[in-house]
Scaffold this active site. Structure first.
Site, PDB file in Angstrom:
ATOM      1  CE  LYS A 189       0.240   3.230   4.793  1.00  0.00           C
ATOM      2  NZ  LYS A 189       0.286   3.338   6.216  1.00  0.00           N
ATOM      3  CD  GLU A 216      -2.652   5.213   6.940  1.00  0.00           C
ATOM      4  OE1 GLU A 216      -2.699   5.299   5.703  1.00  0.00           O
ATOM      5  OE2 GLU A 216      -1.696   4.692   7.552  1.00  0.00           O
ATOM      6  CB  SER A 257       5.627  -2.294  11.819  1.00  0.00           C
ATOM      7  OG  SER A 257       5.156  -0.982  12.080  1.00  0.00           O
ATOM      8  CG  ASN A 267      -1.708   1.229   1.431  1.00  0.00           C
ATOM      9  OD1 ASN A 267      -1.813   2.044   0.518  1.00  0.00           O
ATOM     10  ND2 ASN A 267      -2.290   1.394   2.609  1.00  0.00           N
ATOM     11  N   GLY A 305       2.690   1.752  10.792  1.00  0.00           N
ATOM     12  CA  GLY A 305       3.602   2.881  10.619  1.00  0.00           C
ATOM     13  C   GLY A 305       4.316   3.269  11.899  1.00  0.00           C
ATOM     14  CG  HIS A 334      -5.493   1.605   5.434  1.00  0.00           C
ATOM     15  ND1 HIS A 334      -5.021   2.529   6.339  1.00  0.00           N
ATOM     16  CD2 HIS A 334      -4.465   0.745   5.192  1.00  0.00           C
ATOM     17  CE1 HIS A 334      -3.746   2.244   6.618  1.00  0.00           C
ATOM     18  NE2 HIS A 334      -3.388   1.176   5.932  1.00  0.00           N
ATOM     19  CD  GLU A 346      -3.331  -2.984   7.427  1.00  0.00           C
ATOM     20  OE1 GLU A 346      -2.241  -3.213   6.918  1.00  0.00           O
ATOM     21  OE2 GLU A 346      -3.956  -1.932   7.232  1.00  0.00           O
TER      22      GLU A 346
END
Ligand code: PEP
Length: 249
Positions: A11, A96, A212, A9, A172, A94, A166
């Site tokens: 992003k 985010e 990660s 991904n 991240g 996701h 996730e």
């Protein structure tokens, strides 16, 4: 069918020149693999990614889409628009998108329906926040995310769903769930699916881990029996690291 999948991904990273450059690095690293390999560049670079990857077994997928077929949704992209340029798979849910764009389970249920209607495969992301994990609520949260967004579907729809667990606290942050934590949650996810749809359906679904993943931890995470692959953020922006992860299978 249950498969090994490694999806990168990207992003909101990489303009056109950077996209071309990263793809040419990926091509140098590419070799036949046991996993399906996917990259998700930004909408603006999907077409050039397709062109640059012609003939190679690296799939180009999308990071998001709107639930409506068309209409007055300025700035949005529909499932059919993605389909029309050759996209076969879309990432939905996701963390985010959930955190910064207020995407709820109810909205995601609509997006999933729209994607499936357009015959897109969905990589459905979900996962608990640190506070949920600390409070011991991680399974309850994950179960409700899955139920709310997916359990209105018929069993055969799961042929087009890939699950991506996730944990938000691992995305991240450099902090990875331990292989044991990942396995424990993946087994729970499969059990949740089996309770609703039966063991055969649950056993046929790929469940990816994201958070990660890097070359140094991929092998151990992927060795767990219920971990079928990874959704990779940061490490997907470096061709060598990404392929070290792909080759962990
Ligand atoms: C992600 O964004 O889906 C992700 C897993 O990111 P990272 O690998 O950087 O934690």
């Amino acid at each position: 069918m249950r498969k090994h999948i490694v999806a990168g991904n990207w992003k909101m990273n990489n303009d056109l020149a950077q996209t071309k450059s990263l793809i040419s690095e990926l091509k140098k690293q590419h070799q036949t693999s046991n996993a399906e390999v996917m990259i998700a560049p930004s909408f603006t670079n999907l077409m050039s990614a397709f062109e640059a990857l012609k003939g190679l077994e690296i799939q180009v997928i999308a990071q998001n889409m709107h639930f409506a077929e068309s209409g007055a949704y300025t700035g949005e992209v529909s499932a059919d628009m993605l389909k029309s340029i050759g996209v076969q798979t879309v990432i939905l849910g996701h963390s985010e998108r959930r955190a910064y764009f207020n995407e709820t389970d109810e909205l995601l249920a609509k997006k999933v329906d729209s994607a499936l209607k357009s015959k897109l495969r969905v990589i459905f992301c979900f996962g608990e926040e640190l506070k949920d994990r600390k409070a011991g609520n991680h399974e309850t949260i994950v179960e409700s995310q899955i139920k709310n967004a997916l359990f209105h579907l018929k069993a055969n729809a799961f042929e087009s769903i890939v699950m991506a667990y996730e944990p938000v606290w691992a995305i991240g942050t450099g902090e990875t769930a331990s292989p044991e934590q990942a396995q424990e949650m993946h087994a729970f996810i499969r059990k949740t699916l089996a309770n609703e749809y039966g063991k055969e359906v649950a056993d046929s679904i790929s469940i990816l881990y994201g958070g990660s993943v890097k070359p140094s931890n991929a092998k151990e995470i992927f060795s767990k029996p219920d971990v079928d692959g990874g959704l990779i953020g940061g490490a997907a922006l470096n061709a060598e690291d990404f392929y070290a992860i792909v080759n962990a299978f």
